[in-house]
Write a protein that holds these residues in place. Sequence first.
Motif, PDB file in Angstrom:
ATOM      1  N   PHE A   1       0.835  -1.209   0.000  1.00 40.27           N
ATOM      2  CA  PHE A   1       0.000   0.000   0.000  1.00 40.27           C
ATOM      3  C   PHE A   1       0.864   1.252   0.000  1.00 40.27           C
ATOM      4  O   PHE A   1       1.923   1.288   0.645  1.00 40.27           O
ATOM      5  CB  PHE A   1      -0.901   0.019   1.243  1.00 40.27           C
ATOM      6  CG  PHE A   1      -1.915  -1.085   1.284  1.00 40.27           C
ATOM      7  CD1 PHE A   1      -1.663  -2.243   1.989  1.00 40.27           C
ATOM      8  CD2 PHE A   1      -3.128  -0.956   0.617  1.00 40.27           C
ATOM      9  CE1 PHE A   1      -2.596  -3.271   2.026  1.00 40.27           C
ATOM     10  CE2 PHE A   1      -4.075  -1.975   0.655  1.00 40.27           C
ATOM     11  CZ  PHE A   1      -3.811  -3.141   1.360  1.00 40.27           C
TER      12      PHE A   1
ATOM     13  N   PHE B   1       0.821   7.070 -10.322  1.00 36.35           N
ATOM     14  CA  PHE B   1       0.131   5.827  -9.993  1.00 36.35           C
ATOM     15  C   PHE B   1      -1.061   5.585 -10.916  1.00 36.35           C
ATOM     16  O   PHE B   1      -1.342   4.444 -11.296  1.00 36.35           O
ATOM     17  CB  PHE B   1      -0.324   5.837  -8.526  1.00 36.35           C
ATOM     18  CG  PHE B   1       0.810   5.790  -7.557  1.00 36.35           C
ATOM     19  CD1 PHE B   1       1.286   6.947  -6.950  1.00 36.35           C
ATOM     20  CD2 PHE B   1       1.437   4.591  -7.258  1.00 36.35           C
ATOM     21  CE1 PHE B   1       2.357   6.910  -6.074  1.00 36.35           C
ATOM     22  CE2 PHE B   1       2.512   4.547  -6.377  1.00 36.35           C
ATOM     23  CZ  PHE B   1       2.971   5.705  -5.786  1.00 36.35           C
ATOM     24  N   SER B   2      -1.772   6.669 -11.283  1.00 30.84           N
ATOM     25  CA  SER B   2      -2.951   6.487 -12.138  1.00 30.84           C
ATOM     26  C   SER B   2      -2.537   6.004 -13.531  1.00 30.84           C
ATOM     27  O   SER B   2      -3.297   5.316 -14.209  1.00 30.84           O
ATOM     28  CB  SER B   2      -3.770   7.773 -12.222  1.00 30.84           C
ATOM     29  OG  SER B   2      -2.974   8.832 -12.697  1.00 30.84           O
TER      30      SER B   2
ATOM     31  N   PHE C   1      -1.307  -0.656 -10.153  1.00 32.82           N
ATOM     32  CA  PHE C   1      -1.867  -0.126  -8.916  1.00 32.82           C
ATOM     33  C   PHE C   1      -3.366   0.116  -9.035  1.00 32.82           C
ATOM     34  O   PHE C   1      -3.844   0.670 -10.025  1.00 32.82           O
ATOM     35  CB  PHE C   1      -1.196   1.202  -8.532  1.00 32.82           C
ATOM     36  CG  PHE C   1       0.233   1.053  -8.105  1.00 32.82           C
ATOM     37  CD1 PHE C   1       1.253   1.146  -9.043  1.00 32.82           C
ATOM     38  CD2 PHE C   1       0.559   0.799  -6.782  1.00 32.82           C
ATOM     39  CE1 PHE C   1       2.580   0.993  -8.665  1.00 32.82           C
ATOM     40  CE2 PHE C   1       1.877   0.647  -6.399  1.00 32.82           C
ATOM     41  CZ  PHE C   1       2.893   0.739  -7.335  1.00 32.82           C
ATOM     42  N   ASP C   2      -4.110  -0.314  -8.008  1.00 31.79           N
ATOM     43  CA  ASP C   2      -5.511   0.062  -7.873  1.00 31.79           C
ATOM     44  C   ASP C   2      -5.588   1.236  -6.920  1.00 31.79           C
ATOM     45  O   ASP C   2      -4.779   1.339  -5.987  1.00 31.79           O
ATOM     46  CB  ASP C   2      -6.332  -1.099  -7.268  1.00 31.79           C
ATOM     47  CG  ASP C   2      -6.662  -2.162  -8.291  1.00 31.79           C
ATOM     48  OD1 ASP C   2      -7.158  -3.227  -7.873  1.00 31.79           O
ATOM     49  OD2 ASP C   2      -6.431  -1.937  -9.496  1.00 31.79           O
ATOM     50  N   LEU C   3      -6.598   2.087  -7.110  1.00 31.22           N
ATOM     51  CA  LEU C   3      -6.861   3.183  -6.167  1.00 31.22           C
ATOM     52  C   LEU C   3      -8.002   2.719  -5.268  1.00 31.22           C
ATOM     53  O   LEU C   3      -9.153   2.684  -5.686  1.00 31.22           O
ATOM     54  CB  LEU C   3      -7.232   4.447  -6.941  1.00 31.22           C
ATOM     55  CG  LEU C   3      -7.656   5.667  -6.116  1.00 31.22           C
ATOM     56  CD1 LEU C   3      -6.632   6.039  -5.065  1.00 31.22           C
ATOM     57  CD2 LEU C   3      -7.918   6.860  -7.025  1.00 31.22           C
ATOM     58  N   VAL C   4      -7.675   2.331  -4.051  1.00 30.60           N
ATOM     59  CA  VAL C   4      -8.671   1.667  -3.203  1.00 30.60           C
ATOM     60  C   VAL C   4      -9.295   2.572  -2.152  1.00 30.60           C
ATOM     61  O   VAL C   4     -10.265   2.203  -1.492  1.00 30.60           O
ATOM     62  CB  VAL C   4      -8.066   0.412  -2.527  1.00 30.60           C
ATOM     63  CG1 VAL C   4      -7.664  -0.606  -3.583  1.00 30.60           C
ATOM     64  CG2 VAL C   4      -6.889   0.782  -1.648  1.00 30.60           C
TER      65      VAL C   4
ATOM     66  N   TYR D   1      -3.058   3.667  -2.726  1.00 35.30           N
ATOM     67  CA  TYR D   1      -2.916   2.771  -3.876  1.00 35.30           C
ATOM     68  C   TYR D   1      -2.480   1.399  -3.376  1.00 35.30           C
ATOM     69  O   TYR D   1      -1.705   1.276  -2.430  1.00 35.30           O
ATOM     70  CB  TYR D   1      -1.875   3.320  -4.859  1.00 35.30           C
ATOM     71  CG  TYR D   1      -2.333   4.597  -5.527  1.00 35.30           C
ATOM     72  CD1 TYR D   1      -2.004   5.844  -4.994  1.00 35.30           C
ATOM     73  CD2 TYR D   1      -3.115   4.548  -6.680  1.00 35.30           C
ATOM     74  CE1 TYR D   1      -2.443   7.019  -5.603  1.00 35.30           C
ATOM     75  CE2 TYR D   1      -3.551   5.716  -7.296  1.00 35.30           C
ATOM     76  CZ  TYR D   1      -3.217   6.949  -6.748  1.00 35.30           C
ATOM     77  OH  TYR D   1      -3.657   8.105  -7.348  1.00 35.30           O
ATOM     78  N   LEU D   2      -2.974   0.377  -4.049  1.00 34.30           N
ATOM     79  CA  LEU D   2      -2.623  -1.001  -3.727  1.00 34.30           C
ATOM     80  C   LEU D   2      -1.885  -1.595  -4.919  1.00 34.30           C
ATOM     81  O   LEU D   2      -2.371  -1.537  -6.055  1.00 34.30           O
ATOM     82  CB  LEU D   2      -3.887  -1.818  -3.432  1.00 34.30           C
ATOM     83  CG  LEU D   2      -3.739  -3.346  -3.409  1.00 34.30           C
ATOM     84  CD1 LEU D   2      -2.877  -3.773  -2.220  1.00 34.30           C
ATOM     85  CD2 LEU D   2      -5.101  -4.026  -3.344  1.00 34.30           C
TER      86      LEU D   2
ATOM     87  N   GLU E   1      -1.655  -9.800  -6.171  1.00 34.57           N
ATOM     88  CA  GLU E   1      -2.832  -9.989  -5.331  1.00 34.57           C
ATOM     89  C   GLU E   1      -3.905 -10.816  -6.015  1.00 34.57           C
ATOM     90  O   GLU E   1      -4.618 -11.582  -5.381  1.00 34.57           O
ATOM     91  CB  GLU E   1      -3.432  -8.623  -4.927  1.00 34.57           C
ATOM     92  CG  GLU E   1      -2.551  -7.831  -3.973  1.00 34.57           C
ATOM     93  CD  GLU E   1      -2.340  -8.512  -2.634  1.00 34.57           C
ATOM     94  OE1 GLU E   1      -3.241  -9.221  -2.152  1.00 34.57           O
ATOM     95  OE2 GLU E   1      -1.241  -8.367  -2.067  1.00 34.57           O
ATOM     96  N   ARG E   2      -4.107 -10.566  -7.361  1.00 34.24           N
ATOM     97  CA  ARG E   2      -5.255 -11.229  -7.998  1.00 34.24           C
ATOM     98  C   ARG E   2      -4.822 -12.083  -9.186  1.00 34.24           C
ATOM     99  O   ARG E   2      -3.798 -11.845  -9.789  1.00 34.24           O
ATOM    100  CB  ARG E   2      -6.253 -10.171  -8.474  1.00 34.24           C
ATOM    101  CG  ARG E   2      -6.748  -9.361  -7.305  1.00 34.24           C
ATOM    102  CD  ARG E   2      -7.927  -8.504  -7.650  1.00 34.24           C
ATOM    103  NE  ARG E   2      -7.951  -7.411  -6.689  1.00 34.24           N
ATOM    104  CZ  ARG E   2      -7.842  -6.130  -7.020  1.00 34.24           C
ATOM    105  NH1 ARG E   2      -7.730  -5.776  -8.265  1.00 34.24           N
ATOM    106  NH2 ARG E   2      -7.858  -5.208  -6.109  1.00 34.24           N
TER     107      ARG E   2
END
Lengths: 630, 114
Positions: A593, A605-606, A611-614, A623-624, A629-630
Motif C-alpha cells: 500500500f 500511480f494512475s 496499482f488500484d486506487l482503493v 494505492y494497492l 494480489e489477484r
Amino acid sequence: MFESIQNLVLFCLSAFFLFFLPGLALLLTIPKTRTRLSLIEKSIISFPVGLVAVDFITILIAKLGININRPNIILVVAAFILLCLAIYFFTKDRTKNEKTFELNFGKREAGIFLLLIFLTIFIKTAYLKEAVFPTATDLGHHNYWIKIIVDTGKLPVYEERDIIGTNGDYSISEPEPIADFIIGEHLPLANLQLVSGLDFFSPSPVIFLFLINVLAALAIFILSYRIFESKNTALIAFLLIGPLWAISGSQVKYASGGVIGNTIGNLLIPVILYFTALAWKEKSSVIFALAVFCGLGLFYTHHLSAFIFIFVAVFSAIIYLIANWKKISSLAKTWLKILISPAVLAVIALGLIFVLHIYTPSYIQTNAVETAVGGPSKSTRAGLDWTQLKSVAGEARILFGVLGMLLILGLKRIKNFGPVVMVGWSLSILVMAAKPQWLYLDIPSGRIANYIAYPLAILAAFFLVWLFKKTTSAVFFLIILFTLGTGLYDNSFSLKDPDQKGKVQTQETFSASRYLSERAGAQDSIVKDHNYLMSDAWIKLFFMRDYNFPFSRSNFGRYEDPTKPREMCTLWMISQPETAEAQSCFQGTNTKFVIVNKTIDSEQFSKNSDFDLVFSGQSVNIYLLVADER
Amino acid sequence: MKEKTIILLASLIFAACAGYLFWVSSSDETRAWTAYFDDPKSGELDFIIENEGNKELFEWELLADDKKILDGKVEVLGKEKIIVDSKNLPEAGKITVEVSNADSGEKTTIYKTK
C-alpha cells in the motif's frame, strides 16, 4: 462544553497529583527548602522536581518488573508522597521556630506580576488555539513511544527497522537501536495519559508542554530574584521571557510542535542554576544535592540540553575561577564542603547506580555524543552571524543582554557567583551558536541559539534596571517602547492563521490510517509520503508495529545529503513507482500500500496499471500494488 | 498581596486558558468524507462512503472501462456500504466508482482492475 470541562479537570488533577504534589512533598522533607523557599518559589519548583522524581520512580518500578499502569502509578506516587509527608511530620519540629521566607509583593508589584502572567498565558493561548490539533511531526513520533509505554506497561526499547540493500536486492532490517529519543521525554506524558485517561489525539500533550513552557518563564523570574535580589529585575526578566517573544524559537512553538525534550530541558536548566545559586547563598549541601538531582533528570530527558549544560557549567567555573583567583583557596574550601557532603555524594552515587545498573539513557548506549563533536560538518552547523543571532534571540533582548554582561564585568559584579553563572550561561551559548568550530562542535547552530533567550532575559533585565537609575525617564521610556515593540511584533508575526484545509487533510489522513490498520495484512508493508501528507507522523499510532512503520518518503534534501547516505527505496516507490529499482523495492520489502497526497502524487500511480486506487478523499489516496494480489 | 492569592489567580488563569484549548479542540467542526473499497485486495467491488459531517446526499456511478453500468444516490452520516453484484459486470477490465457530494460538488474516484 461538558466534555471540555471534564477533560480539563482530569488534566489538572492528574498533573497536580503526578508532578506538583510529589515535588512539594520532597521539598518539605528538607528543612532548608521548607523555610528558605517562599510559597511562590515552592509552587514553581515543585513541578520540575516532582517530574524528575516520578521519572526515576517509574523507571525503577519498571525495572523491578512491575507494570506501568494506572493503579501501580497512582499507588507508587501516592506512597512516595506519603513517605515524604511522614518525614516532614517527624522533622517539622526542627524548623518550627524558623520563619518561612516570604516573597512580599506590594499591591503594584503584585498587579504587574499578575498582569505579566496573564499576558504570557493569553498570548501563548492565542497561538495554540490554531496549533492544538494533532498535526505536529515531532509529537506524532514521540506519541509512538508514549503509547508503547501505555499499551505494554514497559519501558520502550528505542529501535527501528529500516530498508536495507543495494543493486536491486532490498529487504527490511532487524530492529537497530536509535539515539534520537530519551526516556525522560516519554515517561511524564505516559504517566499523565495513564492517570488522566485522556486520548493521545487530545490537546493534553500540547497543554502539558504549554504548562512547562510557562513554568520555565516563571523559573527565570525566581532565578533572577535570587541572583540579583531585586524584584524589579525579576519582573523585567519575566517580561522579557514571558509575554515578549512568547511564541517563536523555543517558546510555545516548541510546545505545539511536540519538542518535548527541549521544552523540559528549558525548564530544568534554570531550575538547576536556581538550586546551585541558592545552595551557595545558604551554604547548603542539601540544596546543591537537589541541583544534582535535577541535573540527573536533565541527562535522562534531553541529551542536547544536557550537553549544553555541561558547557554552561564549564564556562561559569572558568570565569568564576579567573574572577576570584586571589581568594581561590578560601572559596575552594567552602565549595568543597558543599560538594563533598553526604547529601551530594548520595545523589551522585544513586545516579551512577542508576546509569550503570538500572537504566542507561539510549544516547549513551549508541555513542550519540560522537555525532555532536568533531567540528561543523555542514553549513547549518557552521555558526550564526550577528543578524541571525538577533533574529533568534530578539533584537532588544540580545542588545541589552550583551550590555548587561558588560555591565557585570564593568561593575566588578563578576566576582559574585550568581552574576558569574549568568555570564557563563550566556557566553557559552553565544560561542556555541556563533563559533562552534572553536569548541569542535557539530550541532545545528540554530538549535543551540534557541537556548540563548533565557540567560539574555536575565542579563537584559539587570541592565535595564541599572539604566533606569542612571538615565532620564524619557530615554528609559523610549528604550522600553523599543523592547516592547520588537517583542510584541515578533508575537504578531508568529501567530498562526486558521487552517481549515489542513484540518480536513488531517482527518483524511487518520481515516486512511484506520482503513489500512483494519485491512492491511500482518506481512504487508506500507509506504507513505512525509512531504505533502498532513499529520503523517501520526499514522504509526494506528499500527504500532514499528517506529518506522509505515516507511516514509522523507524530505527530498535528505536523499541528497552526502554526509548521511540513506536508502532510496522510499523515494523511488512513491516518486517513480514504474522504475525497475522501485519494483525491486516493492518486492523486497513486500510493500503493498502507498499513501500519498492526491493532488501531488497521483499521476504516477494512475498511469500505472499495477496499482488500484482503493481509498480516496479530497486530499489523500491509497494505492494497492495488485501485481501479486489477484 | 499574599503569595497564596497570586498562586491561586495564576492557576485560575492557566486553567481557564487550558479549558479554552480543550473546548476549541472538541468543538472543531471540521469533517471529511472519503470513499473506499471494503475489501481492497479481493475482486469484490462493494464500497463504502464515509461522511463525518452532517447527513449529506452522495451520488455514485460505477463504470466498467469508462462505460456507466450502475448508479445510485444515498444519504450518508457515518458509513454507508453499497453492495455491488458482480454478476452483470465484465470479467476483466477496470472498474471505476465515481462518488460526488451532491451538496458541495466535491468528487472522488476509486478503481480496481479485474
